[in-house]
Design a protein around this motif. Structure first.
Motif, PDB file in Angstrom:
ATOM      1  N   PHE A 160      15.511 -25.251  31.346  1.00  0.00           N
ATOM      2  CA  PHE A 160      16.790 -24.562  31.265  1.00  0.00           C
ATOM      3  C   PHE A 160      16.665 -23.369  30.321  1.00  0.00           C
ATOM      4  CE2 PHE A 160      20.963 -23.867  29.359  1.00  0.00           C
ATOM      5  CZ  PHE A 160      21.756 -23.720  30.494  1.00  0.00           C
ATOM      6  N   GLU A 161      16.826 -22.177  30.859  1.00  0.00           N
ATOM      7  CA  GLU A 161      16.829 -20.919  30.095  1.00  0.00           C
ATOM      8  C   GLU A 161      15.621 -20.734  29.173  1.00  0.00           C
ATOM      9  OE1 GLU A 161      21.663 -20.223  29.785  1.00  0.00           O
ATOM     10  OE2 GLU A 161      20.601 -20.985  28.029  1.00  0.00           O
ATOM     11  N   PRO A 162      14.397 -20.859  29.700  1.00  0.00           N
ATOM     12  CA  PRO A 162      13.232 -20.644  28.840  1.00  0.00           C
ATOM     13  C   PRO A 162      13.162 -19.224  28.292  1.00  0.00           C
ATOM     14  CG  PRO A 162      12.566 -20.705  31.144  1.00  0.00           C
ATOM     15  CD  PRO A 162      14.010 -21.145  31.098  1.00  0.00           C
ATOM     16  N   ILE A 195       3.516 -25.023  33.639  1.00  0.00           N
ATOM     17  CA  ILE A 195       4.068 -26.378  33.579  1.00  0.00           C
ATOM     18  C   ILE A 195       5.052 -26.594  34.724  1.00  0.00           C
ATOM     19  CG2 ILE A 195       5.409 -28.009  32.207  1.00  0.00           C
ATOM     20  CD1 ILE A 195       4.381 -26.555  29.695  1.00  0.00           C
ATOM     21  N   HIS A 196       5.871 -25.576  34.987  1.00  0.00           N
ATOM     22  CA  HIS A 196       6.833 -25.694  36.085  1.00  0.00           C
ATOM     23  C   HIS A 196       6.117 -25.948  37.412  1.00  0.00           C
ATOM     24  CE1 HIS A 196      10.127 -24.927  38.855  1.00  0.00           C
ATOM     25  NE2 HIS A 196       9.300 -24.133  39.513  1.00  0.00           N
ATOM     26  N   LYS A 197       5.079 -25.192  37.671  1.00  0.00           N
ATOM     27  CA  LYS A 197       4.353 -25.340  38.939  1.00  0.00           C
ATOM     28  C   LYS A 197       3.741 -26.734  39.060  1.00  0.00           C
ATOM     29  CE  LYS A 197       3.159 -20.407  39.159  1.00  0.00           C
ATOM     30  NZ  LYS A 197       2.062 -19.428  39.034  1.00  0.00           N
ATOM     31  N   GLU A 198       3.130 -27.204  37.976  1.00  0.00           N
ATOM     32  CA  GLU A 198       2.522 -28.531  38.014  1.00  0.00           C
ATOM     33  C   GLU A 198       3.589 -29.615  38.159  1.00  0.00           C
ATOM     34  OE1 GLU A 198      -0.548 -29.434  35.245  1.00  0.00           O
ATOM     35  OE2 GLU A 198      -1.361 -27.395  35.220  1.00  0.00           O
ATOM     36  N   SER A 199       4.728 -29.403  37.521  1.00  0.00           N
ATOM     37  CA  SER A 199       5.834 -30.352  37.640  1.00  0.00           C
ATOM     38  C   SER A 199       6.369 -30.369  39.064  1.00  0.00           C
ATOM     39  CB  SER A 199       6.957 -29.982  36.667  1.00  0.00           C
ATOM     40  OG  SER A 199       6.517 -30.023  35.328  1.00  0.00           O
ATOM     41  N   TYR A 200       6.459 -29.204  39.664  1.00  0.00           N
ATOM     42  CA  TYR A 200       6.926 -29.083  41.051  1.00  0.00           C
ATOM     43  C   TYR A 200       6.051 -29.940  41.966  1.00  0.00           C
ATOM     44  CZ  TYR A 200       8.156 -26.778  45.492  1.00  0.00           C
ATOM     45  OH  TYR A 200       8.563 -26.513  46.779  1.00  0.00           O
ATOM     46  N   LEU A 214      13.990 -23.843  38.277  1.00  0.00           N
ATOM     47  CA  LEU A 214      14.228 -23.691  36.845  1.00  0.00           C
ATOM     48  C   LEU A 214      15.385 -22.710  36.690  1.00  0.00           C
ATOM     49  CD1 LEU A 214      12.952 -20.720  35.972  1.00  0.00           C
ATOM     50  CD2 LEU A 214      10.839 -22.010  35.832  1.00  0.00           C
ATOM     51  N   THR A 215      16.068 -22.766  35.560  1.00  0.00           N
ATOM     52  CA  THR A 215      17.268 -21.950  35.358  1.00  0.00           C
ATOM     53  C   THR A 215      16.976 -20.794  34.421  1.00  0.00           C
ATOM     54  OG1 THR A 215      18.724 -23.849  35.708  1.00  0.00           O
ATOM     55  CG2 THR A 215      19.651 -21.952  34.560  1.00  0.00           C
ATOM     56  N   LYS A 216      17.226 -19.578  34.900  1.00  0.00           N
ATOM     57  CA  LYS A 216      17.044 -18.377  34.097  1.00  0.00           C
ATOM     58  C   LYS A 216      18.408 -17.825  33.675  1.00  0.00           C
ATOM     59  CE  LYS A 216      13.936 -15.545  36.067  1.00  0.00           C
ATOM     60  NZ  LYS A 216      12.773 -15.535  35.166  1.00  0.00           N
ATOM     61  N   ASN A 217      18.512 -17.393  32.435  1.00  0.00           N
ATOM     62  CA  ASN A 217      19.745 -16.776  31.953  1.00  0.00           C
ATOM     63  C   ASN A 217      19.686 -15.278  32.236  1.00  0.00           C
ATOM     64  OD1 ASN A 217      21.529 -15.337  29.948  1.00  0.00           O
ATOM     65  ND2 ASN A 217      22.089 -17.450  29.490  1.00  0.00           N
ATOM     66  N   ILE A 218      20.667 -14.766  32.982  1.00  0.00           N
ATOM     67  CA  ILE A 218      20.566 -13.391  33.466  1.00  0.00           C
ATOM     68  C   ILE A 218      20.652 -12.363  32.341  1.00  0.00           C
ATOM     69  CG2 ILE A 218      21.433 -14.013  35.717  1.00  0.00           C
ATOM     70  CD1 ILE A 218      24.087 -12.763  35.029  1.00  0.00           C
ATOM     71  N   SER A 219      21.224 -12.737  31.198  1.00  0.00           N
ATOM     72  CA  SER A 219      21.319 -11.787  30.084  1.00  0.00           C
ATOM     73  C   SER A 219      19.993 -11.607  29.361  1.00  0.00           C
ATOM     74  CB  SER A 219      22.395 -12.253  29.099  1.00  0.00           C
ATOM     75  OG  SER A 219      23.665 -12.271  29.710  1.00  0.00           O
ATOM     76  N   TYR A 220      19.044 -12.520  29.598  1.00  0.00           N
ATOM     77  CA  TYR A 220      17.747 -12.464  28.924  1.00  0.00           C
ATOM     78  C   TYR A 220      16.594 -12.319  29.907  1.00  0.00           C
ATOM     79  CZ  TYR A 220      20.519 -14.322  25.066  1.00  0.00           C
ATOM     80  OH  TYR A 220      21.481 -14.504  24.104  1.00  0.00           O
TER      81      TYR A 220
END
Length: 378
Positions: A160-162, A195-200, A214-220
């Motif tokens: 969440f929002e890395p 890590i995300h890819k391996e988790s997927y 995964l969740t990206k915050n659009i302001s960052y």
């Protein structure tokens, strides 16, 4: 009731939270240490919950039913499952599983967030997500979770929002990090995506029907998905928005209680930006800090109106989750930032729905924005 805006059948309406925000402190999480050192702006500390006879997961269930949610996104707290290296708290795992099963019994789709800012102290002491050799610890946690819920959960958010997380560490210095460690932003992002890819891959092995993102915050978000070959490891695109501190001073702006610039059009602009990926979209954790509930209804309705505009342009949005259900501990802001659809008096354990909560519930009930709310869309 006549509706001027209608959403697709089966649209996911809900809310989002981190389990850390509602659970009693076990002093095994890096944020427990961070709070105890006085880094929270209003001086608050979640440890006060230790003296309260309350299970906020029950409150979440009750309020989700009242609001008529059909989905809920939330994290499983790593430091509660693995309070120590190589020690698994099976009792805690069972409690998470019971919560998930109760949601499903009530026709509320669970969307599991595997990492929402916090990590175990032992993991941070090893360098956390800033050392490649630590990947194995997260994957072990993931597989333990999958052993328990892999056959009953179909939606996962790995991180969440890395992007926001690293900004808060490096630029604002308001989030904890491993001591005496030099942070390389690029290497961190590369490692998170690895890590995300391996988790997927691991999740798909257990449940080929599972949907992972995964969740990206659009302001960052300044990271190109294509650059890191991420697209084929995203079954849907998930993003969040809760404002930012940068704005064009030549134009009037709406600010929330903590000084963030809030603009629902940012969400629409981002939706058009990601349209070419041609992926389903889940809008997660979107809200405004507004204790007196002056602007939340307008923000909510304008945001949903913009989402509907994007749907009309064939952007495949399948859900919206509000930040938050009731007022929570909001990280570096403590309890001073009020995002809740409900006010929550933690001292007396009393709750009260805000006007915006009633409006959101009515929208969910109608699966659309009733015509009498049209004035808010102007």
């Amino acid at each position: 009731m006549e509706k001027n805006i209608t959403f697709p059948e089966g649209f996911y309406w809900g809310g989002t939270f981190s389990s850390y925000q509602i659970e009693k402190v076990n002093n095994k999480t890096n944020w427990d240490v961070w709070q105890s050192k006085g880094h929270i702006k209003d001086g608050s500390n979640l440890s006060f919950l230790d003296g309260k006879n309350v299970n906020l997961f029950n409150e979440i269930i009750n309020l989700s039913k009242e609001l008529k949610f059909n989905s809920l996104s939330f994290s499983i707290e790593w430091a509660k499952v693995y309070p120590e290296l190589n020690f698994i708290n099976y009792k805690k795992l069972e409690s998470y599983k019971r919560f998930i099963l109760f949601l499903k019994k009530n026709n509320i789709e669970p969307i599991i967030i595997l990492n929402y800012y916090t990590v175990p102290i032992w993991f941070e002491e090893k360098g956390g997500f800033f050392k490649e050799e630590n990947i194995t610890f997260f994957l072990e946690f993931l597989n333990t979770i999958l052993d328990y819920i892999g056959d009953i959960v179909d939606y996962y958010i790995t991180f969440f929002e890395p992007d926001k997380y690293i900004y808060k560490i490096v630029e604002e210095k308001t989030f904890p990090k491993p001591e005496n460690m030099k942070i390389d932003f690029k290497k961190y992002i590369e490692l998170i995506y690895t890590i995300h890819k391996e988790s997927y891959v691991e999740i798909k092995k257990r449940n080929k029907y599972a949907k992972v993102s995964l969740t990206k915050n659009i302001s960052y978000d300044g990271i190109e998905i294509n650059k890191y070959n991420l697209l084929k490891y995203l079954d849907f695109i998930s993003f969040s928005y809760d404002g930012n501190y940068d704005f064009d001073s030549s134009k009037p702006v709406q600010k929330d209680d903590i000084g963030k610039n809030i603009n629902p059009d940012e969400i629409l602009n981002y939706l058009f930006k990601i349209k070419h990926y041609d992926k389903p979209v889940l809008i997660l954790s979107t809200g405004i800090a507004d204790e007196n509930d002056i602007y939340r209804s307008t923000f909510l309705i304008k945001t949903l109106t913009n989402i509907h505009k994007a749907l009309e342009k064939s952007i495949k949005i399948f859900g919206f989750h509000h930040k938050t259900i009731f007022d929570l501990f909001e990280w570096e802001n403590g309890f001073s930032a009020k995002y809740g659809l409900y006010e929550f008096d933690y001292e007396n354990l009393k709750k009260h729905i805000r006007s915006s909560g009633k409006i959101y519930s009515n929208i969910i009930k109608n699966n659309g924005i009733p015509s009498y709310l049209e004035k808010y869309t102007q």
